[in-house]
Design an enzyme around this catalytic site. Sequence first.
Site, PDB file in Angstrom:
ATOM      1  N   ASP A  38      -7.609   1.270   0.295  1.00 57.79           N
ATOM      2  CA  ASP A  38      -8.125   1.762  -0.977  1.00 57.79           C
ATOM      3  C   ASP A  38      -9.635   1.550  -1.006  1.00 57.79           C
ATOM      4  OD1 ASP A  38      -8.257   2.617  -3.556  1.00 57.79           O
ATOM      5  OD2 ASP A  38      -7.103   0.981  -4.432  1.00 57.79           O
ATOM      6  N   ASP A 130      -9.569   8.636  -1.922  1.00 64.40           N
ATOM      7  CA  ASP A 130     -10.025   7.318  -1.468  1.00 64.40           C
ATOM      8  C   ASP A 130      -8.890   6.371  -1.080  1.00 64.40           C
ATOM      9  OD1 ASP A 130      -9.056   6.889  -4.036  1.00 64.40           O
ATOM     10  OD2 ASP A 130     -10.432   5.241  -4.404  1.00 64.40           O
ATOM     11  N   GLU A 131      -7.711   6.890  -0.894  1.00 66.98           N
ATOM     12  CA  GLU A 131      -6.564   6.032  -0.596  1.00 66.98           C
ATOM     13  C   GLU A 131      -5.667   6.671   0.439  1.00 66.98           C
ATOM     14  OE1 GLU A 131      -3.751   4.929  -3.735  1.00 66.98           O
ATOM     15  OE2 GLU A 131      -5.418   5.243  -5.115  1.00 66.98           O
TER      16      GLU A 131
END
Length: 439
Positions: A38, A130-131
């Site tokens: 993350d 973003d993960e």
Amino acid sequence: MSPPKETNNKINTAKSSDGTIVKAGPIVKREKVILHIDGDAFFVGVEIAKNPKLRGLPVVTGEERGIVSALSYEAKALGITRGMPIFRVKREFPKVKILPGDYHSYVEYSTKMFDIVRRYVDDVEEYSIDECFGELTGLDKPLGMSYRQIAERIKKEVNEELDLSVSIGLAPTKVLAKVASNWVKPNGLTVIESALAVDFLQKVPIKKIWGIGPRTAELLNRKDIMTAKDFYDKDIAWIKLILSKPYETIWQELHGISVMEIDSAPKTVYSSVQKTRSFHPSTNDKTFLWSQLSKHIEDSCRKARHFNLVPRKFSIFLKTKDFEFVTALILLPSPSNSPEILLPLAHAHFENIHKKGVLYRTTGVTLLDLMADFVPQDDLFGSNAQASKFETIHKQIDLLEEKFGKIVIYLGSTKNAIDHKAQDGGTDSEDLDKNLLFL
DNA sequence: TCTGGGGTCCTAGGACCC
DNA sequence: TCTGGGGTCCTAGGACCC
């Protein structure tokens, strides 16, 4: 196949790279090992990577949207939150650096980050910009590293090569891996063994669990379930009785039973595509609202064409100043991703739902029931012939636009929306005037 | 006349995620 | 915190059928 390996139950502790002590017990062979990575304040992180002078300063992005979309830890410390209006930030925190979002860079960094994970892991699910999740199960032997070491390597490479800070969780299920990556942030690395999961869950409020939102959290709180452990301690029959299916899944995942698969197939199939835009002040201007909808139809159709999808129906909606939705669902006589087909249908419904004197803040279009594109029947006398003519035209335009890297042709009905965008400091509308296609 | 039980399909709307 | 722009999945309930 070798039988599941016996595990010793000795529990050791280890230091994560940021110095936090994390319990690291043996990982039982038959269990999965899921990694969740993350980005820490990702958009801002990318801005800092691009411009290191910003490091250590309070920084927010979202200038162009009028609300904070991402903020640095320094900005958070001042009391700024996600969604806070930019004008408030300017007024109350004049020293904060305010940046417009730069989505292209975010995608670029995101791709690079996922590529680093793929150096070690084949099955990577890109969950959001973003993960991602990665399936590490069984990779320790071939890579000659412990699972923790694999995670450490990934973290180090992202840090060093992209100048980006990330937090990583390792656990037997996706839900627990999310808890883990959130445990120490920023720059954390946390391992959760299923045997130790309860120790973690005790300290996690139920509303922080992935999939449990404010509504359900409130319901559970009323039943005296405050922490994730309280939820964990209930039996499954009770969960089934009180809640719906997705919550059974969460319960199992918290118990270390992996039921959510890692989906590493790249996203090419959507079941819906949506375009919306809000504006302030709210307005009743019919011409303006219709041109917004027209643009949404064009843009959503463009996206559908890009993925070779056609909708069987679509909806248009207006949201009033008081956040009330008015929507119209429109069935297409035959599936189409040509705006010329959708526009006249939409217009009739727009006339119906638009009320005099009501102020609207948002317009939106959703293409629904998307299916893989097919070549329409060659019915030369019917509407299909016309539809396929439009499709041919759009394929040409799409090619042109890919070549120029920007949108060059719009329908006349969209003109008002384009002009409006130009006023906001976007593109020069005079340039676009040449490219308007009137029907 | 009065009425059962079961299946499928569709839609609206709720809830959640980043 | 008066609230942006994308998405997904699930359920209840109505329509219709046998």
